[in-house]
Motif scaffolding. Structure first.
Motif, mmCIF file in Angstrom:
data_model
loop_
_atom_site.group_PDB
_atom_site.id
_atom_site.type_symbol
_atom_site.label_atom_id
_atom_site.label_comp_id
_atom_site.label_asym_id
_atom_site.label_seq_id
_atom_site.Cartn_x
_atom_site.Cartn_y
_atom_site.Cartn_z
ATOM 1 N N GLY A 1 0.821 -1.213 0.000
ATOM 2 C CA GLY A 1 0.000 0.000 0.000
ATOM 3 C C GLY A 1 0.854 1.261 0.000
ATOM 4 O O GLY A 1 0.589 2.210 -0.756
ATOM 5 N N ALA A 2 1.896 1.283 0.836
ATOM 6 C CA ALA A 2 2.721 2.484 0.936
ATOM 7 C C ALA A 2 3.538 2.684 -0.343
ATOM 8 O O ALA A 2 3.716 3.813 -0.814
ATOM 9 C CB ALA A 2 3.632 2.395 2.159
ATOM 10 N N LEU A 3 4.036 1.577 -0.933
ATOM 11 C CA LEU A 3 4.804 1.725 -2.181
ATOM 12 C C LEU A 3 3.884 2.166 -3.323
ATOM 13 O O LEU A 3 4.232 3.065 -4.103
ATOM 14 C CB LEU A 3 5.510 0.409 -2.545
ATOM 15 C CG LEU A 3 6.281 0.472 -3.870
ATOM 16 C CD1 LEU A 3 7.421 1.490 -3.809
ATOM 17 C CD2 LEU A 3 6.836 -0.902 -4.256
ATOM 18 N N LEU A 4 2.707 1.544 -3.412
ATOM 19 C CA LEU A 4 1.783 1.908 -4.496
ATOM 20 C C LEU A 4 1.372 3.374 -4.367
ATOM 21 O O LEU A 4 1.297 4.094 -5.373
ATOM 22 C CB LEU A 4 0.550 0.991 -4.443
ATOM 23 C CG LEU A 4 -0.476 1.204 -5.551
ATOM 24 C CD1 LEU A 4 0.126 0.901 -6.931
ATOM 25 C CD2 LEU A 4 -1.718 0.328 -5.322
ATOM 26 N N ALA A 5 1.119 3.830 -3.146
ATOM 27 C CA ALA A 5 0.739 5.237 -2.937
ATOM 28 C C ALA A 5 1.841 6.153 -3.465
ATOM 29 O O ALA A 5 1.572 7.162 -4.129
ATOM 30 C CB ALA A 5 0.496 5.491 -1.447
ATOM 31 N N THR A 6 3.102 5.776 -3.205
ATOM 32 C CA THR A 6 4.231 6.592 -3.678
ATOM 33 C C THR A 6 4.251 6.644 -5.202
ATOM 34 O O THR A 6 4.331 7.721 -5.811
ATOM 35 C CB THR A 6 5.563 5.989 -3.162
ATOM 36 O OG1 THR A 6 5.451 5.752 -1.761
ATOM 37 C CG2 THR A 6 6.734 6.902 -3.449
ATOM 38 N N LEU A 7 4.185 5.462 -5.825
ATOM 39 C CA LEU A 7 4.291 5.393 -7.291
ATOM 40 C C LEU A 7 3.159 6.184 -7.956
ATOM 41 O O LEU A 7 3.377 6.898 -8.935
ATOM 42 C CB LEU A 7 4.236 3.934 -7.756
ATOM 43 C CG LEU A 7 5.439 3.058 -7.384
ATOM 44 C CD1 LEU A 7 5.138 1.590 -7.676
ATOM 45 C CD2 LEU A 7 6.679 3.511 -8.158
#
Ligand code: FAD
Length: 458
Positions: free
Chosen positions: A18-24
């Motif tokens: 979730g945190a990586l996808l939010a960043t991307l």
């Protein structure tokens, strides 16, 4: 903020995916809101408290590079060059994973990694709401209801991205709209985490740059290093007794005395390393392990699942997070290259589902390899031949572990080629106890015939 805004996306779960996808997505101009059930780990420490770690490999690293988060993550990581195998009563032996230090994996702390990615998501412009667990979705009204800390809030959404892990609430809500074909295959084995603390002088008690394995047939211990110079030890074994053998199981190894007796018998060299064995064994929970399979990952353009919410797997290839991170890049790419959300979600599912299935299957196979085969002479001979064939046919015969861990070719292609290669290795070493008797001309011909040169996914 989100509502009917067509350039907005709502992520459920601010864990690793979730945190990586939010960043991307935020970096690519989407307006992103994230709802996380737990509190902010930067304020209250990472839930769970214990230092649990994970093996990060090339697929995961590549995704972190795409988010420009790799530098901060690698600063806290410990390099693992190979498996340090500890036979019962014998000397430990290092089995290298790759050819040299360019082919290694990294031990990272789950808590530190999550915090790094949450910081990256906020820096990229995503808005994160902690203590806001998803309870329900109204797909007609296009609202979600979240609660935490005694408060309940209703939020509008444009589309939902499910990163809420193996027990996903979003998956259950989607399944109530349309059958997702969900089934979980339980492994029947569980795990318990223990700890090797730093030595009295503050250093590591055993070789730091390795993933340690104590293989014992149908059960095993492993240990991964942490940058605080301790190791997280994980004991994997059956949950219940099996009438076909007298292996230990979590039903019968329960008390501090049971744990000591098991470790005295099967893992005696770890006893001086794990001073809190009895306490931690009783205090720490038994985790269960399973493979989650779904026929469908998305509901039109309304919602899509990724990471463990879509395809939880057993941890024996160390690829669950790596695969989840690959999902994040693939979904961000699909959202960029397709005009509408429904087409993007369908393209993502079509692209990733065969690969998720392949790594789920390879992870199940790898349990047998880790707990049983790593000290088996036939397997070691096959591995020796595998290395020779890699030298004789560079780019054509690439070891199974390398294809999964050091390359980014689709998992499904890695599985297909691994099956062919295993057949060649088994046939060529049958009845031999060294490589001296190998019929090299026949083996080389077989490799040339059955394997095409392999180009890595750039
Ligand atoms: P998670 O990390 O589970 O994150 C889900 C998030 O959603 C959490 O923050 C959770 O609090 C939140 N959430 C849950 N429900 C809700 C809700 N209703 N509303 C809002 N938020 C919610 N993988 C590797 O690549 N390498 C390894 O070495 C490795 N080792 C492992 C060892 C073990 C023992 C286990 C069990 C797994 C291991 N894995 C490993 C797998 C890896 O942990 C998972 O694949 C990875 O965590 C998946 O990330 P995720 O973001 O999909 O799910």
């Amino acid at each position: 903020m989100t509502g009917a805004d067509p350039k907005s996306l709502t992520i459920i779960g601010a864990g690793l995916a979730g945190a990586l996808l939010a960043t991307l997505l935020a970096q690519r101009g989407w307006r992103v809101e994230v709802f996380e059930r737990r509190g902010d780990p930067r304020l209250q420490g990472y839930a769970g408290g214990r230092s649990i770690n994970l093996a990060l490999a090339e697929r995961g690293l590549h995704a972190l590079r795409a988010a420009d988060a790799h530098g901060a993550v690698l600063e806290q990581a410990v390099m693992m060059r190979g498996r340090m195998v500890h036979p019962l009563g014998g000397e430990p032996q290092l089995q290298r994973y790759g050819r040299d230090d360019s082919e290694v994996i990294w031990s990272v702390s789950r808590g530190e990694l999550n915090i790094t990615l949450i910081d990256a998501a906020e820096a990229a412009g995503a808005v994160l709401h902690f203590d806001q667990g998803l309870d329900s979705v109204d797909f007609d009204a296009r609202t979600i209801t979240c609660s935490g800390n005694g408060e309940t809030h209703v939020h509008p959404f444009n589309a939902l991205l499910g990163c809420d892990g193996a027990g996903s609430t979003l998956r259950a809500q989607m399944g109530a709209q349309r059958d997702l074909g969900e089934r979980t295959e339980w492994l029947g084995h569980g795990y318990k985490e223990l700890e090797i603390p730093p030595a009295a002088d503050g250093g590591f008690r055993i070789e730091p740059n390795a993933l340690h394995i104590w293989p014992r047939g149908r059960y095993m211990c492993i240990a991964l290093p942490n940058d605080e110079r301790n190791f997280t030890v994980t004991l994997f074994m059956a949950l219940h007794a099996d009438a076909g053998n007298d292996d230990p199981d979590f039903d019968s190894v329960v008390t501090a005395a049971d744990a000591r007796a098991l470790f005295e018998r099967d893992f005696p060299d770890t006893l001086p390393l794990i001073p809190e064995l009895e306490h931690d064994f009783v205090a720490n929970p038994v985790g269960s392990l399973g493979t989650l399979r779904l026929d469908r990952w998305h509901l039109g353009g309304d919602a899509v699942l990724l990471g463990d919410a879509a395809h939880a797997m057993v941890p024996f290839h160390g690829q669950g997070m790596n695969c989840a991170f690959e999902d994040c890049v693939a979904l961000a790419d699909c959202l960029e290259s397709h005009a509408d959300l429904a087409t993007a979600f369908a393209a993502f599912e079509a692209d990733r589902k065969p690969d998720a299935t392949a790594i789920q299957d390879m992870a199940l196979e790898n349990y047998i390899e880790m707990r049983d085969l790593v000290d088996d002479p036939e397997f070691l001979l096959q591995q020796a031949l595998e290395r020779k064939l890699q030298e004789r046919h560079p780019g054509r015969f690439v070891p199974h572990y390398s294809m999964v861990t050091f390359m980014r070719i689709p998992y499904s292609l890695a599985l297909e080629r691994s099956n062919i290669q295993r057949g060649i290795l088994v046939t060529a070493t049958r009845g031999l106890d060294s490589l001296d008797g190998v019929d090299w001309a026949a083996v080389d011909a077989e490799v040339e015939k059955r394997l095409t040169p392999l180009a890595d996914a750039a």
